[in-house]
Scaffold this motif. Structure first.
Motif, PDB file in Angstrom:
ATOM      1  N   ASP A 194      -3.503 -20.745 -32.155  1.00 56.74           N
ATOM      2  CA  ASP A 194      -2.283 -20.021 -31.858  1.00 56.74           C
ATOM      3  C   ASP A 194      -1.633 -19.535 -33.127  1.00 56.74           C
ATOM      4  O   ASP A 194      -0.700 -18.736 -33.094  1.00 56.74           O
ATOM      5  N   ASN A 195      -2.083 -20.061 -34.240  1.00 58.02           N
ATOM      6  CA  ASN A 195      -1.496 -19.732 -35.518  1.00 58.02           C
ATOM      7  C   ASN A 195      -2.094 -18.465 -36.089  1.00 58.02           C
ATOM      8  O   ASN A 195      -1.974 -18.196 -37.265  1.00 58.02           O
ATOM      9  N   ARG A 196      -2.779 -17.722 -35.252  1.00 60.22           N
ATOM     10  CA  ARG A 196      -3.479 -16.511 -35.677  1.00 60.22           C
ATOM     11  C   ARG A 196      -4.523 -16.813 -36.734  1.00 60.22           C
ATOM     12  O   ARG A 196      -4.779 -15.999 -37.606  1.00 60.22           O
TER      13      ARG A 196
ATOM     14  N   THR B 207      -7.182  -7.253 -28.002  1.00 56.14           N
ATOM     15  CA  THR B 207      -8.502  -6.727 -28.336  1.00 56.14           C
ATOM     16  C   THR B 207      -9.579  -7.767 -28.154  1.00 56.14           C
ATOM     17  O   THR B 207      -9.334  -8.972 -28.181  1.00 56.14           O
TER      18      THR B 207
ATOM     19  N   ASP C  48      -2.048 -12.013 -27.633  1.00 58.60           N
ATOM     20  CA  ASP C  48      -0.626 -11.811 -27.852  1.00 58.60           C
ATOM     21  C   ASP C  48      -0.264 -10.360 -27.940  1.00 58.60           C
ATOM     22  O   ASP C  48       0.751  -9.994 -28.504  1.00 58.60           O
ATOM     23  N   GLY C  49      -1.090  -9.520 -27.420  1.00 57.42           N
ATOM     24  CA  GLY C  49      -0.772  -8.097 -27.505  1.00 57.42           C
ATOM     25  C   GLY C  49       0.445  -7.767 -26.686  1.00 57.42           C
ATOM     26  O   GLY C  49       0.952  -8.571 -25.925  1.00 57.42           O
TER      27      GLY C  49
ATOM     28  N   VAL D 110      -2.984 -13.800 -32.036  1.00 61.94           N
ATOM     29  CA  VAL D 110      -3.282 -15.116 -31.504  1.00 61.94           C
ATOM     30  C   VAL D 110      -4.659 -15.078 -30.836  1.00 61.94           C
ATOM     31  O   VAL D 110      -4.921 -14.250 -29.989  1.00 61.94           O
TER      32      VAL D 110
ATOM     33  N   TRP E  85      -8.569 -18.762 -42.201  1.00 63.12           N
ATOM     34  CA  TRP E  85      -8.538 -17.305 -42.379  1.00 63.12           C
ATOM     35  C   TRP E  85      -7.676 -16.728 -41.261  1.00 63.12           C
ATOM     36  O   TRP E  85      -7.983 -16.908 -40.115  1.00 63.12           O
ATOM     37  N   THR E  86      -6.627 -16.004 -41.663  1.00 60.01           N
ATOM     38  CA  THR E  86      -5.768 -15.518 -40.581  1.00 60.01           C
ATOM     39  C   THR E  86      -6.149 -14.109 -40.170  1.00 60.01           C
ATOM     40  O   THR E  86      -6.468 -13.260 -40.980  1.00 60.01           O
ATOM     41  N   ILE E  87      -6.063 -13.889 -38.892  1.00 58.85           N
ATOM     42  CA  ILE E  87      -6.261 -12.533 -38.394  1.00 58.85           C
ATOM     43  C   ILE E  87      -4.962 -12.111 -37.738  1.00 58.85           C
ATOM     44  O   ILE E  87      -4.011 -12.855 -37.679  1.00 58.85           O
ATOM     45  N   GLY E  88      -4.946 -10.895 -37.232  1.00 63.47           N
ATOM     46  CA  GLY E  88      -3.647 -10.349 -36.859  1.00 63.47           C
ATOM     47  C   GLY E  88      -3.072 -10.853 -35.558  1.00 63.47           C
ATOM     48  O   GLY E  88      -1.927 -10.597 -35.250  1.00 63.47           O
TER      49      GLY E  88
ATOM     50  N   LYS F 115     -13.741  -7.921 -39.809  1.00 62.33           N
ATOM     51  CA  LYS F 115     -13.823  -7.361 -38.470  1.00 62.33           C
ATOM     52  C   LYS F 115     -14.799  -6.196 -38.493  1.00 62.33           C
ATOM     53  O   LYS F 115     -14.705  -5.303 -39.317  1.00 62.33           O
TER      54      LYS F 115
END
Lengths: 343, 625
Positions: free
Chosen positions: A333-335, A44, A32-33, A6, A1-4, A68
């Protein structure tokens, strides 16, 4: 499941605050902000609600996707995160690479629409440019021990602003720090040595144990849940080592499982002979030190019977993992947020 | 490379001014347009599938990987559709408002965020359409193309029909709805035969129990039921079966039936006039033509039908041109047009790679000497690493570019900021995987200098030793010595020396630091022997020129207590040397500097000279005795 973003740290809530045993809350810290934009930080710390697949296939068809629930922004990448749970409150403590430690409280997690996260306190124990690389909390006592890349260790009390004490523990970065007894903590640093310190006499380490490798850093230290003399470490050359604190100097086991840095190691709480490790090569491994379930202590003997199973394999580094019961979450690292149920 | 991106200028200098700022701005920040967080997700997901494809190709170098590639193509499509859905949900559920501040902060554009999201949604949708078409035309091998085209049309453009169908089902008298008949025609033209049949059955004049053999509704219903389905076109007799069926339809055209049903029949027969009248876009026309007159058309012949269809409609849009290029069977033109239309290279990069791996696109070298696929991948990677956090994704793509990938990767890594040790380690790992030894050393050097700035000497030396760069190690050693002369402590060095072990010989300056530390520890011990060794070591350091000049005064000053010692510690040779060094410093044009370093004044030099001479005197006496 990807999130926005890293994921740099992921932590399962230790005790479930929902009645449904499948649902859990997970705290995720990102890294990674936008680093340049100081006035508007975009890293966050967020809390997500998710359900784990169970052995019962019927229930799985209604499995919800992770969502989220609430979040709060923070300055700098998240370097360490812990849940701090009392009976009524859900608190998340995290440290960042800009030198901040923040305590956030998540309100109304059960009511998703109104859940919010608010910062209760913030500390900046070090100097201007210090990077906090590791942190541990003492659950019973509201104390937080913090290690920085400058080699300083600070003890903070949750209700105080200034650190209770600070000691220059190491010349190199302290990458891992852990409470091993109520007044003793261990630091693992870039010098491949574990130093044990007593809070009551913080000036010098009470014991030093070394690994016989040149140039390897320790990234993570964890303690066996029921046998407090055993520690496990993950280091930058891909090795996971077991240490017995009663011995003098060397680790009792040292095994190279990963190709590169091992970012986190964790003991499996229900099956304490198992260790989970996650590495920069995108693999999470389950180490079973006692596959035959012999009654003797697997860590004491020089046991060659270690089975290693690959639990997760993705392309990019798994920065963090957490396990509770049979539920495993990994942040990469793949988000991506990867979750599995271990057998 | 960057002409596709508009720089967004921010007219104000960064940070809050503490005093009222002057009316003109002094500095501006230019930033390339950054990505929405959802776009980053899409890119990460796509990267995963990209790596899968590369892995597949690596393990089976020569084979045709048709099914696997089609499956991966479907994955790409799936993530595009998913992205549209997620964006939609994000906007509609109010999450956008919650996270607005955070996203806006990193964007710094004038355009409202909602517009950006809508645009992103539209782009994803179009990308999905075009990708599907590419899958149909380039990856489908030798299958019959008609069912795939019908599929394409239904999936991408048939949703509205389905929604209206549901709506019609709710109505009491559907045919009173002015859209009823146009919906029937549309379903037929799009090949949604069962839906068209369903609509006919909804008509109030439809009566399944009617005994009238010529009941037009029953007849049409029966015809629709018995129409040979388009999926069967792979069978040899399909064309014949369809012709027979259409004969039957033809026979009924002249009966007295309601006008609309007549139109239905004429469509079924393949009457081009009616079809042209009823379709709204050129591709609808084309596909309807295929369904009803040439269902067994080969891929290569579609272009004639397409050309005829396009005639009926005004100027094709850029997307239309891309589709036409695919029909023409020209992958290179397709990619070129896609590059122009889809701004951020995402689409072009992944499509070109897929086509390349499917052996549809032959390796083709551009005039600049770079392979076509590689050129596009490099462009995409450049876009990626314009944003700080996408460097590892970019690295993955660059790793697959044989010619220039390495160079780009080097630049990419050098550009990264090292905020913390973890990132440094990750970058080093990347260098090791791709054998970029120089960049590895470069990163270590930067990390070391960062530590040096923070005055973390041990860490600095550790990193700089990894960088194997003598010059910077010497700089670090100098700083250590400076630190010592300011603070008088050399604590950090102990552990550093232990960890570094024999590598110390690497830099002479560092060797000096080590020796000096030894001297200090000998002094601390304090007994006669150690002190004497300390003295000898000091003399040795000065005589062999290992010690830097700035340090001579310090060393001499350290020896000060020995000058008066009883018994005499330093013999003639030693004292001569000390005197020599002393004079060299005193006469040097940098003497003020040396003095200041040790906080000494002019008189102190005199005192030192006197002590040295007295020692000399005693030494000579002892020597001659």
């Amino acid at each position: 499941w990807t999130i926005g973003s890293v994921i740099s740290k992921i932590r399962l809530q230790p005790t479930s605050s929902t009645s449904d045993s499948q649902t859990s809350y997970v705290a995720i810290g990102t890294s990674d902000g936008d680093q340049l934009c100081l006035s508007n930080p975009s890293n966050t710390v967020s809390v997500w609600k998710m359900q784990f697949p169970s052995k019962d296939d019927e229930k799985d068809s209604n499995l919800e996707e992770p969502r989220k629930v609430c979040f709060a922004t923070t300055q700098g990448s998240v370097t360490e995160m812990k849940w701090f749970q009392t009976s009524e409150r859900d608190l998340v403590l995290h440290s960042t690479d800009k030198g901040y430690i923040c305590l956030q409280e998540a309100f109304d997690l059960a009511f998703e629409e109104e859940a919010t996260m608010q910062q209760l306190m913030r500390w900046h124990p070090g100097d201007e440019g210090s990077v906090i690389s590791s942190m541990d909390v003492q659950q019973g006592r509201n104390d937080v021990i913090v290690g920085t890349e400058e080699g300083m260790v600070y003890l903070l009390g949750l209700d105080e602003v200034k650190p209770k004490f600070q000691v220059s523990a190491d010349e190199l970065s302290i990458n891992a720090i852990r409470y091993v007894r109520s007044s003793v903590f261990v630091t693992g640093s870039s010098t491949a040595s574990l130093k044990f310190w007593d809070i009551r006499a913080p000036a010098k380490p009470i014991k030093i144990m070394k690994e016989n490798s040149h140039g390897a850093f320790f990234h993570s230290v964890t303690q066996h849940p029921s046998q407090p003399d055993f520690l496990a470490t993950g280091s930058s050359d891909g090795c996971v080592s077991i240490w017995d604190m009663r011995q003098t100097k060397w680790p009792t086991h040292r095994n190279k499982g990963h190709r590169t840095n091992v970012w986190e190691v964790m003991f499996h709480v229900d099956q304490p002979n198992c260790i989970l490790s996650s590495g920069n090569d995108g693999v999470a491994l389950l180490w079973d030190f006692n596959p035959d379930k012999l009654p003797s202590n697997p860590f004491e003997a020089k046991n060659d019977q270690i089975t290693i199973t690959e639990v997760v394999n993705t392309g990019m580094s798994i920065n963090s993992l957490d396990v509770r019961g049979n539920n495993l979450v990994c942040g990469t690292d793949n988000r991506a947020l990867i979750y599995r149920t271990l057998s | 490379m960057e002409e596709d991106h508009q720089p967004q200028s921010n007219g104000h200098s960064n940070g809050k001014p503490k005093k009222p700022s002057p009316p003109e701005t002094i500095a501006s920040i230019f930033r390339w347009e950054t990505f929405l967080p959802q776009t980053k997700t899409l890119m990460s997901e796509a990267e995963y599938f990209f790596s899968q494809i590369q892995k597949l190709r690596r393990e089976a170098p020569g084979q045709r990987l048709q099914e696997d590639l089609i499956e991966l193509s479907r994955h790409y499509r799936a993530i595009l559709t998913n992205q549209c859905l997620q964006l939609q949900e994000f906007v509609q559920s109010g999450q956008l408002d919650k996270e607005k501040a955070m996203i806006q902060g990193s964007f710094k554009t004038e355009a409202p965020l909602l517009d950006l999201y809508n645009e992103e949604m539209r782009t994803c949708q179009l990308a999905g359409v075009v990708w599907h078409f590419a899958e149909v035309f380039f990856l489908s091998g030798s299958e019959m193309i008609a069912p795939l085209l019908v599929d394409w049309l239904n999936i991408n453009f048939g949703v509205r029909n389905l929604q209206l169908f549901d709506q019609m089902q709710q109505e009491e008298i559907p045919e009173d709805n002015e859209e009823y008949w146009s919906l029937v025609y549309s379903c037929l033209l799009q090949g949604q035969i069962s839906h068209a049949r369903g609509l006919i059955q909804l008509h109030s004049a439809y009566n399944p129990d009617s005994i009238n053999p010529n009941d037009p509704f029953l007849i049409v219903d029966e015809l629709l039921e018995t129409m040979p389905p388009i999926e069967d076109c792979i069978y040899d007799n399909y064309q014949i079966a369809l012709a027979q069926w259409q004969e039957r339809c033809n026979g009924l055209v002249n009966l007295s039936i309601p006008a609309e049903l007549g139109t239905v029949l004429r469509i079924l027969v393949g009457d081009m006039e009616i079809i042209k009248e009823q379709t709204q876009t050129w591709y609808e026309l084309m596909i309807a033509t295929i369904i009803y007159s040439q269902p067994t058309v080969q891929k290569t012949d579609v272009r004639e039908i397409a050309a005829a269809s396009i005639e009926e409609y005004p100027e094709p849009t850029p997307v239309d041109s891309i589709l036409l290029a695919m029909i023409d069977g020209d992958p290179i033109l397709t990619i070129r047009l896609a590059c122009q239309f889809f701004e951020n290279w995402w689409f072009a990069a992944h499509l070109v790679d897929l086509l390349y791996q499917a052996q549809v696109l032959e390796p083709f070298v551009l005039p600049s000497g770079v392979d076509f696929r590689e050129a596009i991948l490099l462009e995409y990677a450049s876009v990626l690493f314009s944003h700080e956090s996408m460097w590892n994704v970019a690295a993955s793509y660059l790793g697959n570019c044989r010619k220039f990938g390495k160079v780009y990767l080097e630049r990419l890594v050098e550009k990264q900021r090292l905020e913390n040790d973890t990132k440094t380690l990750k970058l080093l790992n990347l260098c090791n995987v791709h054998n970029l030894t120089e960049t590895n050393q470069y990163v270590c050097k930067i990390a070391g200098m960062n530590k040096l700035k923070k005055r973390r000497f041990a860490a600095a030396v550790m990193w700089l030793m990894k960088a194997k760069d003598i010059r910077t190690v010497s700089i670090a050693a100098d700083k250590i010595l400076q630190h010592y002369s300011e603070t008088g402590t050399l604590e950090q060095i102990d552990v550093m020396i232990e960890t570094l072990g024999p590598d110390f010989i690497f830099s002479p300056k560092l060797t000096f630091v080590d020796k000096y530390r030894q001297i200090q520890s000998l002094w601390k011990v304090g007994d006669y022997e150690s002190v004497k060794s300390a003295a000898k070591l000091t003399i040795q350091l000065m005589s062999t020129n290992v010690a830097p000049k700035q340090f001579w005064l310090t060393l001499i000053y350290d020896l000060f207590p020995l000058f008066e010692a009883v018994p005499v510690m330093l013999d003639v040779a030693d004292v001569t040397l000390v005197m020599h060094c002393m004079e060299e410093i005193a006469l040097s044009h940098r003497r003020d500097e040396y003095l200041k370093m040790k906080n000494l004044k002019e008189e102190d030099i005199q005192i030192l000279r006197m002590a040295i001479s007295r020692n000399m005197a005693r030494a000579i006496v002892v020597n001659s005795a």
